[in-house]
Design a protein around this motif. Sequence first.
Motif, mmCIF file in Angstrom:
data_model
loop_
_atom_site.group_PDB
_atom_site.id
_atom_site.type_symbol
_atom_site.label_atom_id
_atom_site.label_comp_id
_atom_site.label_asym_id
_atom_site.label_seq_id
_atom_site.Cartn_x
_atom_site.Cartn_y
_atom_site.Cartn_z
ATOM 1 N N THR A 100 0.868 -1.179 0.000
ATOM 2 C CA THR A 100 0.000 0.000 0.000
ATOM 3 C C THR A 100 0.904 1.227 0.000
ATOM 4 O OG1 THR A 100 -0.076 0.198 2.418
ATOM 5 C CG2 THR A 100 -1.733 -1.245 1.391
ATOM 6 N N ALA A 101 0.307 2.395 -0.079
ATOM 7 C CA ALA A 101 1.103 3.619 -0.031
ATOM 8 C C ALA A 101 1.849 3.720 1.296
ATOM 9 C CB ALA A 101 0.202 4.837 -0.232
ATOM 10 N N ARG A 102 1.212 3.258 2.375
ATOM 11 C CA ARG A 102 1.831 3.373 3.689
ATOM 12 C C ARG A 102 2.996 2.405 3.864
ATOM 13 N NH1 ARG A 102 -0.150 0.988 9.441
ATOM 14 N NH2 ARG A 102 0.906 2.432 10.834
ATOM 15 N N ALA A 148 4.766 0.595 1.545
ATOM 16 C CA ALA A 148 5.555 0.270 0.347
ATOM 17 C C ALA A 148 7.021 0.028 0.660
ATOM 18 C CB ALA A 148 5.413 1.398 -0.679
#
Length: 201
Positions: free
Chosen positions: A62-64, A66
């Motif tokens: 996820t963006a968090r 990565a």
Amino acid sequence: MAFAAETLPTSFYERRAPDVAPDLLGKLLVRSGGTARTGRIVEVEAYSGDGDPAAHSRSGPTARNAAMFGPPGTLYVYRIYGLHWCANAVCALPGTGDAVLLRAVEPLCGHDVMAASRGNDGRRIQCVDLCSGPAKLTQAFGIDAAHNGSDITASSDLSIRDDGWVPSHITATQRIGISRGTERPWRWYVTGNPHVSGGRR
């Protein structure tokens, strides 16, 4: 105070997190930018890919999270409770999602700047409490979002080094502060070290 120590190479981290974690005990966390800060790692926890229900990587990138899937020997830094940062050494092959949480270090040099970074003039925080927890550790070493994805094996202001010191006794316990995967004995600390965080037994 100077320490003759070699930066851990990428190959050190090219293993699964439960194998790397206990080997990090006794190593030195070094912040060389500005006023030098050095501490000996005395407590860690392993989080291991999509098979670990407590790992941030359990459901994929996820963006968090990565950075957790990045190259071994980099940092995964995330915020908890919207307030504090936690630092993890990324392990295994890229895309695996393994990392070791740095839970506590024993301060060796730079005590005053660590205390100042904790928002204190050093008179109210005892040395034993400067880095005795993952959020305290990142605060004391000035680790934040800017370090997410950084290479701790390269010549940078933040690295983990080996000066040859090996703890004589290590204790393994269940991980703490989580609600899933609590049965796995993937927390390790230097037995008897007073700088370890809570839940020593």
